[in-house]
Write a protein that holds these residues in place. Sequence first.
Motif, PDB file in Angstrom:
ATOM      1  N   ARG A 140       0.840  -1.185   0.000  1.00 25.56           N
ATOM      2  CA  ARG A 140       0.000   0.000   0.000  1.00 25.56           C
ATOM      3  C   ARG A 140       0.882   1.244   0.000  1.00 25.56           C
ATOM      4  NH1 ARG A 140      -3.540  -0.084   5.045  1.00 25.56           N
ATOM      5  NH2 ARG A 140      -4.419  -1.890   3.937  1.00 25.56           N
ATOM      6  N   SER A 141       0.530   2.237  -0.805  1.00 25.14           N
ATOM      7  CA  SER A 141       1.258   3.504  -0.791  1.00 25.14           C
ATOM      8  C   SER A 141       1.040   4.204   0.549  1.00 25.14           C
ATOM      9  CB  SER A 141       0.773   4.416  -1.921  1.00 25.14           C
ATOM     10  OG  SER A 141       0.995   3.830  -3.183  1.00 25.14           O
ATOM     11  N   ARG A 142       2.066   4.867   1.048  1.00 21.62           N
ATOM     12  CA  ARG A 142       1.929   5.616   2.292  1.00 21.62           C
ATOM     13  C   ARG A 142       1.044   6.835   2.061  1.00 21.62           C
ATOM     14  NH1 ARG A 142       7.661   6.490   5.092  1.00 21.62           N
ATOM     15  NH2 ARG A 142       6.274   7.128   6.801  1.00 21.62           N
ATOM     16  N   ASP A 143       0.294   7.205   3.075  1.00 20.90           N
ATOM     17  CA  ASP A 143      -0.651   8.309   2.932  1.00 20.90           C
ATOM     18  C   ASP A 143       0.029   9.672   2.991  1.00 20.90           C
ATOM     19  OD1 ASP A 143      -2.746   6.502   2.758  1.00 20.90           O
ATOM     20  OD2 ASP A 143      -3.067   6.484   4.933  1.00 20.90           O
ATOM     21  N   ASN A 144       0.950   9.860   3.914  1.00 20.95           N
ATOM     22  CA  ASN A 144       1.489  11.190   4.180  1.00 20.95           C
ATOM     23  C   ASN A 144       2.828  11.450   3.515  1.00 20.95           C
ATOM     24  OD1 ASN A 144      -0.736  11.610   5.880  1.00 20.95           O
ATOM     25  ND2 ASN A 144       0.349  10.688   7.611  1.00 20.95           N
ATOM     26  N   GLY A 160       6.449   6.680  -0.108  1.00 21.27           N
ATOM     27  CA  GLY A 160       6.911   5.395   0.382  1.00 21.27           C
ATOM     28  C   GLY A 160       5.891   4.293   0.210  1.00 21.27           C
ATOM     29  N   THR A 177       4.021   0.791   2.248  1.00 26.77           N
ATOM     30  CA  THR A 177       3.741   0.007   3.446  1.00 26.77           C
ATOM     31  C   THR A 177       3.530  -1.444   3.034  1.00 26.77           C
ATOM     32  OG1 THR A 177       2.706   1.880   4.576  1.00 26.77           O
ATOM     33  CG2 THR A 177       2.204  -0.321   5.413  1.00 26.77           C
ATOM     34  N   ARG A 204       3.543  -5.255  10.035  1.00 21.08           N
ATOM     35  CA  ARG A 204       3.742  -4.359   8.910  1.00 21.08           C
ATOM     36  C   ARG A 204       5.044  -3.601   9.095  1.00 21.08           C
ATOM     37  NH1 ARG A 204      -0.705   0.004   8.588  1.00 21.08           N
ATOM     38  NH2 ARG A 204      -2.075  -1.749   9.084  1.00 21.08           N
ATOM     39  N   THR A 253       7.193   0.032   6.999  1.00 21.07           N
ATOM     40  CA  THR A 253       7.168   1.026   5.932  1.00 21.07           C
ATOM     41  C   THR A 253       8.574   1.267   5.421  1.00 21.07           C
ATOM     42  OG1 THR A 253       7.364   2.862   7.499  1.00 21.07           O
ATOM     43  CG2 THR A 253       5.136   2.175   6.868  1.00 21.07           C
ATOM     44  N   GLU A 295      10.685   4.253   2.985  1.00 23.97           N
ATOM     45  CA  GLU A 295      10.611   5.544   2.315  1.00 23.97           C
ATOM     46  C   GLU A 295      11.160   5.430   0.893  1.00 23.97           C
ATOM     47  OE1 GLU A 295      12.621   8.505   4.546  1.00 23.97           O
ATOM     48  OE2 GLU A 295      11.543   8.074   6.421  1.00 23.97           O
TER      49      GLU A 295
END
Length: 662
Positions: free
Chosen positions: A17-21, A24, A26, A35, A37, A39
Motif C-alpha cells: 500500500r502507498s503511504r498516505d502522508n 513510500g 507500506t 507491517r 514502511t 521511504e
Amino acid sequence: MSNVSNVTGESVTPRFRSRDNLPGLTVLDPLERSRYTVETSRPVEPRRVPVSEFAAPVGAVTSLTTSRLRFQIMVAAYVRNADGDLILAADPDTATTLPADEYYIELSTPVKTYLHFHSGVEIDASNERLALTFDGETTVEFGARSRHTRPAGTVTTTADPEDVMAAISTFGSALKTTSPERSFTTLRGHPPAVELGDTLHVPDDVRPPQTGIRIEVPPDYESIFPVASLAYYLGAKLVPGRVPRIVTDGTIHSLDHPERGFEGEVERVLKQTFLFDCVTRTEGLYRVDLHERQRVESSVDRRLDFVALYDAPIAERLETYLDVPFSTLADAVPTWRLAVHVTNEFENVTRLPYVLRNLPVIRTAGETRAAEDAMATVTDIRAFARAAESDANRPAERVPEEDYVTVPDIDTLERAWLGKGAPVGGNKLLRSGFENRLAREQTTADIEITIVCNDSKMQAEWETALYGNRDDLPFDVTARRDCSTAELRELLHRRTDFFHYIGHVEDGSFVCPDGALDPTDVDSTGANMFLLNACRSYAPGKHLVEAGSIGGYRHLQRDRKRRCDGDRTNHRSTSQRRISASRGALGGSKSTACRQSVRGRRRRERRGRPVGEWYPQRHVRRTVRRRRVRTPSAVVSDERTLDGFDRHALHRRRPDAVSRGR
C-alpha cells in the motif's frame, strides 16, 4: 523462469500500500498482523507483478520506481547476483557501492521481503536504518511472504475417519515450497485450523499442493494420527487403504515394517526424508559445510547424486531417499525434538495443527495408563509437603478429574500428551493454550513479571537471586507478599508476561491469609506464562491456561515440575529460558506489598530480525560467509542467512567444486 511453487492461499498473501502522508510503501501481513514502511524518493503507485516471475518463494510481488529506499529500522540485508551467489552480507556499519548489475536482496524485515532490480546500488547500513541508493530512477520489485505462524483458514470435518483424513490432507497447503528448503521451519507455514461440524468443508485457499504422493492407511484414528506429521511435510494426500503404505507414480513403500512396526516405520520415513532434505539443500543456494552430509556420504553404500536430487520433483526425491536402508543412516539422524502421544479421541484432530509445524513424532497412546504408577503418583501427591510439620494438618489433595497417565520414555528431547489424562513424565497440551498465543498482541515493552509469595517459610525463594538486578535486563518486576484472595484474583486478572506463585495449593485452591482462592473463580487471566511453585498445582495450572494463559509450569509431585499445556513447543519453552537466564539478586523489602523495577537502559526493540529456531538437535559446524560458526543444530532455521530462494529461476552457475571439508 522456473520458480519454487507458491502453494499458499489468498488468506496468507501480503499486501502493498502507498503511504498516505510521505512518499513510500507500506508492506502488510494481515495474517500475522505485522507491517513495516519504507521511504522512497517520490510518491509511488505499486504495480502488481505475477508471483511466477519472481525467484523466491513469496506470496505477492509488486513493483515501483524510485531512486532511493530507506528503511527506518535496522535491517540485515543479503545481496546476491543473478546467479544466486551471495556477494554481500550488509550488517550494521556496512557502507559500500556495487556496480550496475542484476541483484536480489533478501531482507530480515517484519514481513519477509526480497528485492529485485537492475542497477548499481550504494548500501548504507547502521543500527538505526538501512538506505539503498540506486543509479537514478530504477524499477524495484518487492516480493513478500507471510511468516505464517498462525492458521490461514479453517477446515470443517465430521467425526468420520475418512473426513478426518481429508482434513489432514489439507495441512500441506501451508508449505511455502516443495523443494528441499522446506526443511527450514520458515518455509513451513502453520497448517489450517480444524473444527468439528456436521459436514466436511475444505476452503479453496487451503487445498494441498499436487506432489504426486499418497499415503494410504486404514480408516481408524490409531492409523490416521501417527501419519499426520509425515503427510504435512510431504504435502501428501491421506486416503483410506487396506494396508498402510506410501504410493507414488514410481513406487509403493510399505509402512508396516516387520521389526519397526507401523508407527516405527512412519517415524523412520519422516526422519530419513528430513535428514536427506537437509543434506540435499546444500546443493542449492545455501552451500554450507554440513557435518551430516559427510556422515551420510560416508555411510551410504552407493553414492547419491545430490545435484540431481535437488532438481528432482518431491515424489522422485522421496523414492530415492527410501531406497537407502535406514540402518546405514541411523547414527546420522539428529535426536528428534518432540514426541507427541495422542489418544484416539477424534477431537484431537482439532489440536494437531498447532504442533505439526515442528514435525513431531506422533504415537498413539495405547495402553499407557499404568494403574500402579498412577496410584503411586496420587499417593505421593497426597503425602508430599514442602515441610512435614506444615503439611501434617493439610487436607488431602483434590485429585484431578482426569486419570493419571504415564508417558512412555522414548528417544526425543521432549515428550507431550494430547488428549484426556494428566501426564506423568510429559507435558500436557491444551488447545486453549495455542489459541491464547494466537490472540496475544505483539509488544516491544519490557517483560513484566509478577511474583506472589504467600508463605513466610518460603520467603527465601522470594528474596534470593531470581530475576536479576542488572541494568541491561528488560524486566519490570512486581513482587507481593501475603496477598489476600481479592488481591491474588486481581493480580491474576492483570496483564503480565510471567506470573510466579510461591506458596501452597490446598484442595485445588491457592492458599491466602484470608482463605483460599479457587482458580475457577478467576474467569480470565492476563498472565501469558506462569510458574506455580506449589505442591499439587496441576488443576490450578490447567485452569489458568483455559482462562487465558499460553502455558506454564506446575508441580505434580515431589521435586518434579511438569510443564502445563499451552503452546508447549514454541513460546513457553523460550519464555522460560529467557526468564531463568539471569541470576542476579532481587532485593525485596519486608513490607506486605512492594514494587521493584528492573528496567534496562536498552529496551528491546522488535526490529524484524528473526530468531534462529532450532530443530532436531545435533551440534554441527558449518561455514557461513567465510567464517566458522557453531550452531545448536544441524538444521538451524535462521532467515538472516538460511532462507529459501529458487535456484532455478536465478539461473546460477554451479561451481566446479564445492568444499565439503571441515
